[in-house]
Design a protein around this motif. Structure first.
Motif, mmCIF file in Angstrom:
data_model
loop_
_atom_site.group_PDB
_atom_site.id
_atom_site.type_symbol
_atom_site.label_atom_id
_atom_site.label_comp_id
_atom_site.label_asym_id
_atom_site.label_seq_id
_atom_site.Cartn_x
_atom_site.Cartn_y
_atom_site.Cartn_z
ATOM 1 N N ASP B 259 0.842 -1.209 0.000
ATOM 2 C CA ASP B 259 0.000 0.000 0.000
ATOM 3 C C ASP B 259 0.868 1.247 0.000
ATOM 4 O O ASP B 259 0.628 2.197 -0.738
ATOM 5 N N MET B 260 1.882 1.240 0.841
ATOM 6 C CA MET B 260 2.766 2.401 0.961
ATOM 7 C C MET B 260 3.484 2.682 -0.353
ATOM 8 O O MET B 260 3.558 3.815 -0.801
ATOM 9 N N ILE B 261 4.018 1.603 -0.936
ATOM 10 C CA ILE B 261 4.775 1.769 -2.174
ATOM 11 C C ILE B 261 3.853 2.211 -3.301
ATOM 12 O O ILE B 261 4.177 3.127 -4.069
ATOM 13 N N ALA B 262 2.695 1.576 -3.384
ATOM 14 C CA ALA B 262 1.741 1.922 -4.444
ATOM 15 C C ALA B 262 1.277 3.368 -4.307
ATOM 16 O O ALA B 262 1.206 4.109 -5.292
ATOM 17 N N ALA B 263 1.013 3.784 -3.073
ATOM 18 C CA ALA B 263 0.553 5.159 -2.852
ATOM 19 C C ALA B 263 1.644 6.147 -3.245
ATOM 20 O O ALA B 263 1.390 7.140 -3.921
ATOM 21 N N ARG B 264 2.861 5.849 -2.842
ATOM 22 C CA ARG B 264 3.962 6.757 -3.098
ATOM 23 C C ARG B 264 4.238 6.915 -4.587
ATOM 24 O O ARG B 264 4.486 8.009 -5.080
ATOM 25 N N ALA B 265 4.220 5.797 -5.303
ATOM 26 C CA ALA B 265 4.581 5.850 -6.715
ATOM 27 C C ALA B 265 3.357 6.048 -7.592
ATOM 28 O O ALA B 265 3.480 6.064 -8.826
ATOM 29 N N GLY B 266 2.195 6.170 -7.002
ATOM 30 C CA GLY B 266 0.984 6.378 -7.794
ATOM 31 C C GLY B 266 0.640 5.174 -8.645
ATOM 32 O O GLY B 266 0.268 5.308 -9.806
ATOM 33 N N LEU B 267 0.788 3.987 -8.073
ATOM 34 C CA LEU B 267 0.500 2.763 -8.827
ATOM 35 C C LEU B 267 -0.799 2.155 -8.317
ATOM 36 O O LEU B 267 -1.104 2.234 -7.140
ATOM 37 N N LYS B 268 -1.513 1.536 -9.252
ATOM 38 C CA LYS B 268 -2.750 0.876 -8.830
ATOM 39 C C LYS B 268 -2.418 -0.486 -8.233
ATOM 40 O O LYS B 268 -1.481 -1.146 -8.653
ATOM 41 N N LYS B 269 -3.234 -0.878 -7.296
ATOM 42 C CA LYS B 269 -3.028 -2.200 -6.694
ATOM 43 C C LYS B 269 -3.979 -3.187 -7.314
ATOM 44 O O LYS B 269 -5.161 -2.917 -7.428
ATOM 45 N N VAL B 270 -3.466 -4.309 -7.713
ATOM 46 C CA VAL B 270 -4.374 -5.350 -8.173
ATOM 47 C C VAL B 270 -4.063 -6.625 -7.415
ATOM 48 O O VAL B 270 -2.923 -6.843 -7.021
ATOM 49 N N PRO B 271 -5.040 -7.485 -7.257
ATOM 50 C CA PRO B 271 -4.803 -8.678 -6.454
ATOM 51 C C PRO B 271 -4.150 -9.823 -7.201
ATOM 52 O O PRO B 271 -4.006 -10.891 -6.688
ATOM 53 N N TRP B 272 -3.731 -9.597 -8.473
ATOM 54 C CA TRP B 272 -3.137 -10.726 -9.196
ATOM 55 C C TRP B 272 -1.873 -11.201 -8.541
ATOM 56 O O TRP B 272 -1.058 -10.434 -8.084
ATOM 57 N N ASP B 273 -1.711 -12.452 -8.605
ATOM 58 C CA ASP B 273 -0.443 -13.047 -8.265
ATOM 59 C C ASP B 273 0.483 -12.845 -9.473
ATOM 60 O O ASP B 273 0.132 -13.183 -10.576
ATOM 61 N N GLY B 274 1.656 -12.333 -9.246
ATOM 62 C CA GLY B 274 2.567 -12.006 -10.341
ATOM 63 C C GLY B 274 2.894 -13.179 -11.252
ATOM 64 O O GLY B 274 3.225 -13.005 -12.408
ATOM 65 N N TYR B 275 2.800 -14.369 -10.703
ATOM 66 C CA TYR B 275 3.204 -15.520 -11.510
ATOM 67 C C TYR B 275 2.184 -15.932 -12.540
ATOM 68 O O TYR B 275 2.462 -16.735 -13.412
ATOM 69 N N LEU B 276 0.971 -15.398 -12.429
ATOM 70 C CA LEU B 276 -0.006 -15.723 -13.456
ATOM 71 C C LEU B 276 0.508 -15.304 -14.821
ATOM 72 O O LEU B 276 0.151 -15.872 -15.843
#
Lengths: 205, 301
Positions: B259-276
């Motif tokens: 959350d902190m990183i996404a907020a700071r860099a203005g990135l959206k959060k998605v629940p995907w697992d990266g390995y998909l």
């Protein structure tokens, strides 16, 4: 760097040195700017033994650093800008120091850092430590103040109860109680005999 | 074997570290008596802070800070019992960052010498990894080897405990992601029992799209594109160190840092697992499977 000039004149450098020495002499880091023709200031300087806490080359070096930190060129370094230095951000006392550092202009910045000069006396260094402890800046350090620094330093390695027990114990051993209030002379007595070393070298090209 | 590793990759659980690692990780030193002056003398910590502020070159090695913090260690005896060890230091920490491109590491390396945990890549990228990164202390792992996880976890723990090692940088998303989203963070970085320092990286799309899709484009081509573009501009934010809170699980901790990183860099959060991205079953594969179970006329064969 926006509107701030990236050059320091010789006059600017000397002014900063004066401010620095004056600030240490008056025992507080002044927040107000010293007008450059301040007669009181120049009187104080001339009536005291002259020693350079910060050399002219160090001031130039610090100015480069200050400009590096002051990314939006506002003439002062904000808490965020200090926190962008990773080694500072991970320091346990960073929040405390930010309260003292936030919004300082260059003169005040140098005066703050002069506590770490090798030419600064042990007494002045102990006073600096006292200031860091004195959370509400009322000239007195209480049990709560010291406890809160201990909390910053130990974090989750100790429980709150353990911290209190340890602090109580060492206080009693030194002849104080939980209700004791410490002044600067008290700190001088406690830390005066130690081989306290608090020096930072300012890199000079 | 391949399908079970896919399933293992896609679930967030990993073997319990405590089963494999010693529980007592504090240094074993003979305690000495602690006095008031020891507690009040915060000069080493203040010196570190001032040193960081003053350091013009920006190359101050973080490991010197770690060594300094290990200074104060003593015991207090009350009523004949040692009631606590004042453990002022041994600042274990890891850095975690969101991950857009392999050059994330190169960019961050400019600021501080990090040790990194990385997947070994084939080809010349692997060669570069081996020669350059070996010098900063890199922990290699093989994603598809299940047993490798335990070994890796132990290596991570060991690395973080040693004050002389370079600070560890972990990209907990596990794979490169498009510069607009953060995917779920794997919890491994968050259960090492130390402070986590989040780093947020955001590339400016105006200059180049730093996103590397390793499935579509080899890293060579990606790097060529990056190097021949006018500039790579990115913002890097070092955020405040985070600690596991009481009652918080490693997964919750990971999400909080994300959350902190996404907020700071203005990135959206998605629940995907990266390995998909790597392991999504292909539509063709699914179709064939269906054909086995449903009495459909087999038109495609």
């Amino acid at each position: 760097m926006g509107s701030t000039s990236s050059m320091l004149t010789q006059y600017d450098i000397e002014e900063v040195q004066d401010h620095c020495n004056h600030a240490c002499e008056s025992r507080t880091v002044t927040v107000d700017l010293i007008p450059f023709a301040d007669p009181v200031c120049s009187d104080l300087i001339s009536s005291h033994a002259w020693w350079e806490l910060v050399s002219q080359q160090e001031i130039v070096s610090l100015y480069h650093r200050f400009c590096q930190l002051d990314r939006n060129g506002g003439g002062f370094v904000s808490a965020d800008e200090f926190m962008s230095v990773p080694e500072f951000a991970v320091n346990p006392l960073s929040q405390r120091l930010l309260r003292m550092l936030d919004g300082l202009n260059f003169k005040e910045f140098v005066a703050f850092l002069s506590a770490f000069s090798p030419h600064t006396s042990l007494q002045q260094k102990i006073e600096f430590i006292f200031k860091v402890n004195d959370t509400d800046c009322n000239g007195k350090v209480a049990f709560e103040d010291i406890l809160s620094i201990l909390r910053d330093m130990t974090g989750s390695f100790m429980t709150e109860q353990q911290r209190q027990k340890v602090l109580m114990h060492v206080l009693e051993e030194a002849g104080f109680t939980e209700d004791s209030h410490f002044t600067v002379p008290d700190f001088m007595k406690i830390l005066g005999n130690s081989d306290l070393k608090m020096e930072v070298e300012v890199p000079v090209d | 074997m391949a399908s079970s590793s896919v399933a293992a990759d896609m679930e967030l659980d990993r073997p319990n570290l405590e089963d494999y690692l010693p529980s007592d990780s504090l240094p074993q030193e003979a305690p000495r008596n602690l006095h008031l002056r020891d507690l009040l003398d915060i000069s080493p910590v203040l010196t570190e802070a001032a040193g960081a502020i003053v350091d013009v070159s920006g190359s101050l090695d973080l490991k010197s800070s770690v060594a300094c913090f290990s200074g104060l260690f003593g015991a207090v005896q009350v009523d004949g019992r040692i009631i606590s060890e004042v453990f002022c230091g041994k600042l274990n920490l890891v850095f975690v960052a969101n991950h857009t491109s392999m050059i994330d590491f190169i960019i961050l390396e400019q600021m501080t010498a990090f040790a990194v945990i990385m997947q070994k890549h084939p080809g010349w990228v692997g060669f570069i990894q081996k020669t350059i990164l070996e010098s900063v202390g890199c922990i290699w792992f093989n994603r598809n080897d299940l047993r490798d996880r335990e070994v890796t976890a132990r290596k991570l723990r060991d690395h973080v405990q040693q004050p002389d090692n370079n600070p560890l940088l972990i990209f907990p998303e596990g794979t490169c992601v498009n510069n607009q989203y953060t995917v779920m963070f794997k919890k491994g970085a968050f259960e090492l029992g130390c402070a986590v320092c989040p780093i947020a990286i955001k590339y400016n799309k105006i200059f180049v799209d730093a996103f590397w899709n390793s499935k579509k484009q080899s890293f060579t081509m990606h790097l060529v594109r990056l190097m021949t573009s006018w500039a790579v501009v990115c913002d890097v934010w070092y955020l405040e160190p985070q600690y596991l809170r009481e009652g918080e699980t490693a997964i919750e901790f990971a999400e909080r840092v994300r959350d902190m990183i996404a907020a700071r860099a203005g990135l959206k959060k998605v629940p995907w697992d990266g390995y998909l991205k790597h392991n999504r079953p292909s539509p063709k594969h699914t179709e064939e499977k269906c054909a086995l179970y449903l009495p459909l006329p087999s038109s495609k064969k």
